[in-house]
Scaffold this active site. Structure first.
Site, short mmCIF file in Angstrom:
data_model
loop_
_atom_site.label_atom_id
_atom_site.label_comp_id
_atom_site.label_asym_id
_atom_site.label_seq_id
_atom_site.Cartn_x
_atom_site.Cartn_y
_atom_site.Cartn_z
N ASP A 331 -4.37 -0.79 5.67
CA ASP A 331 -3.87 -0.68 4.31
C ASP A 331 -4.31 -1.92 3.55
O ASP A 331 -4.65 -2.94 4.16
CB ASP A 331 -2.34 -0.58 4.36
CG ASP A 331 -1.73 -0.34 3.00
OD1 ASP A 331 -2.40 0.26 2.15
OD2 ASP A 331 -0.58 -0.77 2.79
N ASP A 656 2.37 -0.34 6.01
CA ASP A 656 3.73 -0.82 5.79
C ASP A 656 4.63 0.21 5.10
O ASP A 656 5.83 0.04 5.06
CB ASP A 656 3.72 -2.11 4.96
CG ASP A 656 3.01 -1.94 3.62
OD1 ASP A 656 2.57 -0.81 3.33
OD2 ASP A 656 2.90 -2.93 2.87
N ASP A 660 2.42 5.68 5.44
CA ASP A 660 1.55 5.30 6.56
C ASP A 660 2.06 5.81 7.90
O ASP A 660 1.33 5.79 8.89
CB ASP A 660 1.42 3.77 6.64
CG ASP A 660 0.77 3.16 5.41
OD1 ASP A 660 -0.25 3.71 4.98
OD2 ASP A 660 1.30 2.18 4.87
#
Length: 917
Positions: A331, A656, A660
């Protein structure tokens, strides 16, 4: 009422949405309709999924081939009457099962964490009145009121909006709060761009709104993610797959040798009962009883080492998995970047300035800049002094306006700086402080008299201040909103000239290409009222003072980590919900190549909209070729991970947010952020970073490679003993001789050497060049041809040495017990010397440094003490059938051990020189 699932609510107008839901935005639903819909749609909560019971999870820990081998070994030793040895083996099995059960139990909470993210209460309009109810009681058609600080209780189609901004980062990956509106959007609008919707679990940061509930429980976006988490495969790690394959091979090899021993002996006319016991002895000797315990200990030590470097392992085999990762999907926000909006570029009076420093601490400089807003030349190594800044009136006004036209505050707390308000405004405060302009002092000099808050329809904010020279208005907002209301610009000497719109637009384009979010700053001093501020006061006549460009900047350590991964042959891919231009700019800065820009045929950025149009085969190809994926939805992250895995890649996924979680669970190893991560992400992951730092993943990969190295060293160290013991039994049977070593003596060798000698390899430090190697091929077996040849070499040396000295002792007239004691000591002492060979497959222990792993010396000393006791203590003689031996026997044992050590070291050198093929 027609089915609500599948409707494109963002594509319907607010009026049509409320009509489809058969509700009234002013009165809401009546009590009877609420009750009916509660029965039809159920509670606004995520459905719990039935998982394995604790007993099932515990019993499944025994469903492994190597565990079957150990259980068989324990059963055989029990039949032989060796209760102590049988208990030790069963104990090893139980310890492994308990550890595995605990680790799996920790990972079972992903869905519960998602359920906890649903809020407890909501403010709702029902029967014409406003009431506060439990969010679980919401039904489709309910009218919900939102205000700053609320967590959105269900998926809503917004009906009215007043300056609403919503933080959707956990759901979409968008790095800044999103401004909401009520207009209709195109059908193909992706989730992150649906500005007329508010989704469950998002946080309202500013403003108010009214929305009608369009989905509850499992039908919300977070409910869809819950389903994806449940359906995502829980993959066996590369290590467990290799161990399983290796165990199957070992099991069949042991059984084949045992049968061969039995058949050969009976064919020679030996008694079947005696040959059965010989076959049992061979099986006991060939089973590496200490291997499962060693695997657990080596992995546990790896867990401890990783924890000291900021990585908490939740799933024990994940220690090794990360070391074998071939692709790391990360990410962007908060992982590769600071997750703190930072002004990095300024433009005032036709001059560009670069700003150094990141985060919310006012450390950094403002410096004249070149083309790319980066310090250039020797004179750019220092920032502008306060005197120089105040002499550049346009620049000074740009910074002062950003600080005063601002409703945000930064509060220092023991946990770090905390932003109360909008992160974009926080960045304006910080850059002003870097220039020595502190908002508290500025407000004392020019107190605020009135303000026009930011509104979506106007796209600007304005504040009225009483300065020393009279009233002044500061305006900040979108470039279009500010330029359209201005006709002049301020120069650094204080003069006003006609606004050069083209120059400002060119500068905005320059900043946008670098992924910067741009705000324009303006002021007005003439024709301004003293007490009140209206939109008419800023409708025209503004003086543009400058531009501020900001971005969530990359972490400096992330840049170094990406370079290290590339050197280690590990591919890094950014998968983010943020905009493509921003992702491309950050990707280029951290070293993911020339990311290009969206629209360019050579662009290396793929958006979620583009991914949606790809077939599975096309996705697999693009997943391999592309480094940056932007505006990606949760199911697309999951699909990307699966596409990479279909190519045989070992995929590590970091994240996070709630969005996800499915990809984190599907990946070979999921890595969540400890500080900024959601509970759903942490529970779906195998590893949690305590510092939210991408560089920590690099350290964990390094540790993982070291763990695998040490595990491999243990296997290559222990198997020659098992091979040698099996061959000694087989040769004795074929020659019609008494067994040179007894089953109980074999168990003594295997258990003591593994626990006292072999475990010391777990403390072996990482060898140089570990991060210059390419990732291991997950399809590659644990033992390649080279290592298998090493095992055969040492196993053959043990066979010749132990069998030869056993025969020699008998020829010298010594007792059977003494000869067997010599054979046992040959196995143990050769293993002791071979331990030092095994510290590296290519280097000698002297190159590594004898004291670089002092535990091996301690293990060797303890093993020698135990063997002296085994040989000379009467109780041990009675238990294990051993007998005292003389000095000459010890010298011969020492001689063959030193010889074996020398042969292995010579083999290393010959291999290194390429003399052996």
């Amino acid at each position: 009422m027609d089915s609500l699932t599948g409707k494109l609510w963002h594509h319907l107008s607010a009026e049509k949405a409320t009509e489809a839901l058969q509700t009234d935005p002013q009165k809401g639903l009546d009590t009877f309709e609420v009750q009916r819909r509660a029965v039809e749609f159920g509670p606004n909560a995520l459905t719990g999924r039935r998982g394995k019971t604790p007993l099932e999870r515990f019993l499944l820990q025994f469903h492994q081939p190597l565990i079957y081998v150990l259980l068989l070994s324990g059963l055989i030793t029990a039949v032989l009457g060796e209760v102590v040895d049988s208990s030790v083996i069963i104990g090893v099995v139980l310890v492994n099962a308990i550890v595995g059960y605990i680790q799996e139990a920790k990972a079972a909470g992903a869905l519960e964490a998602l359920a906890r993210s649903m809020v407890a209460e909501a403010e709702v309009v029902r029967s014409g009145g406003v009431r506060r109810i439990g969010a679980v009681d919401l039904v489709p058609g309910d009218v919900v009121l939102l205000r700053s600080g609320d967590k959105v209780p269900a998926d809503l189609r917004l009906v009215t909006v007043k300056d609403l901004r919503v933080d959707e980062s956990a759901l979409t990956g968008e790095s800044v709060p999103v401004s909401k509106a009520v207009g209709t959007l195109p059908r193909e609008t992706v989730l992150a761009d649906r500005t007329n919707m508010a989704y469950a679990s998002a946080l309202v940061t500013y403003g108010t709104a009214t929305g009608v509930v369009v989905a509850t429980g499992d039908h919300t976006e977070i409910g869809r993610i819950s389903t994806m988490v449940h359906e995502a495969d829980t993959l066996a790690t590369p290590l467990t797959r290799r161990i399983e394959k290796f165990s199957h091979l070992l099991l069949w090899a042991i059984m084949a040798l045992a049968v061969l021993t039995f058949v050969a002996g009976v064919a020679r006319g030996e008694k079947a009962a005696e040959m059965f016991m010989a076959a049992v002895a061979l099986a006991v000797g060939a089973i590496p009883e200490g291997l499962p315990a060693a695997v657990t200990v080596i992995l546990a030590i790896g867990v401890s080492r990783m924890a000291s470097r900021g990585a908490i392992i939740r799933n024990l085999p994940a220690v090794e998995t990360l070391g074998g990762a071939s692709v790391i999907c990360s990410d962007k926000t908060g992982t590769l970047t600071e997750n703190r909006m930072t002004v990095t570029a300024l433009y005032a009076a036709g001059r560009r300035y670069a700003v150094t420093g990141t985060g919310y601490r006012p450390t950094g400089d403002i410096m004249p800049s070149g083309e790319a807003y980066a310090p250039a030349g020797d004179d750019a190594h220092r920032g502008l002094a306060m005197a120089e800044l105040s002499g550049r009136k346009a620049l000074f006004a740009t910074l002062l306006g950003g600080a005063l036209c601002n409703d945000t505050r930064i509060e220092a707390t023991p946990e770090g700086d905390k932003v109360e308000g909008d992160p974009t405004e926080a960045a304006l405060l910080v850059v002003a402080a870097k220039a020595g302009i502190h908002v508290a002092d500025a407000l004392r000099t020019a107190p605020r008299a009135d303000a026009l808050p930011f509104e979506s329809e106007h796209q600007y904010m304005a504040t009225l201040h009483h300065g020393e020279a009279g009233p002044v208005v500061y305006v900040k907002g979108s470039v279009e909103a500010v330029l359209s209301r201005a006709d002049r610009m301020l120069l650094d000497d204080g003069t006003l000239v006609p606004l050069d719109v083209a120059a400002f637009r060119e500068e905005v384009e320059r900043m946008a290409v670098q992924g910067l979010r741009v705000l324009a700053l303006a002021q007005r001093v003439d024709g301004v009222g003293v007490a009140h501020l209206t939109h008419d006061d800023v409708a025209s006549g503004l003086v543009v003072v400058g531009l501020q460009g900001m971005i969530d900047p990359p972490r400096a350590e992330a840049v170094a980590a990406v370079a290290a991964f590339h050197g280690a042959g590990v591919k890094v891919k950014m998968i983010t919900g943020d905009h493509a231009v921003t992702a491309a700019a950050i990707g280029k800065q951290i070293g993911l190549g020339d990311a290009g820009c969206p629209g360019d045929p050579a662009c290396k950025v793929l958006t979620g909209a583009q991914l949606a149009g790809l077939t599975d085969d096309e996705l697999v190809r693009h997943a391999a070729e592309t480094s940056i994926f932007a505006r990606v939805a949760p199911e697309q992250k999951l699909r990307l991970v699966m596409a990479l895995q279909s190519r045989g890649e070992v995929v590590a996924m970091t994240g996070d947010g709630v969005n996800d979680a499915p990809a984190l669970k599907q990946a070979d190893i999921g890595v969540a952020m400890g500080h900024g991560g959601t509970e759903a992400a942490k529970e779906a992951s195998d590893m949690v970073l305590t510092d939210d730092n991408f560089a920590t993943i690099k350290a964990a990969v390094e540790e993982g490679r070291g763990v695998y190295d040490n595990l491999l060293k243990f296997i290559v160290w222990t198997l020659p003993t098992n091979l040698g013991e099996g061959l000694v039994i087989l040769v004795a049977v074929l020659l019609g001789m008494a067994l040179p070593i007894l089953p109980v003596q074999i168990l003594w060798i295997n258990m003591t050497t593994a626990s006292i000698l072999g475990i010391m390899l777990a403390f072996e430090p990482m060898e140089p060049g570990l991060m210059q190697r390419k990732p291991r091929d997950p399809a590659h077996p644990i033992l390649d041809r080279e290592l298998f040849r090493r095992i055969v070499l040492v196993g053959s040396l043990l066979l010749v040495s132990a069998f030869g000295l056993y025969k020699f002792e008998l020829a010298q007239g010594h007792t059977q017990e003494a000869a067997r004691t010599v054979a046992v000591n040959v196995f143990v002492l050769v293993q002791t010397f071979y331990l030092f060979n095994s510290r590296s497959f290519t280097r000698s222990p002297f190159e590594l440094g004898i004291m670089s792993n002092p535990w091996t010396l301690l293990g060797a000393a303890c093993m020698i003490v135990l063997q002296v006791a085994f040989t000379y203590v009467p109780v041990m003689n009675g238990l294990f059938g051993s007998a005292p031996i003389g000095l000459g026997a010890w010298l011969r044992i020492l001689g063959v051990s030193v010889l074996a050590y020398g042969v292995v070291e010579a083999d290393k050198k010959l291999r290194a020189r390429g003399a052996l093929k």
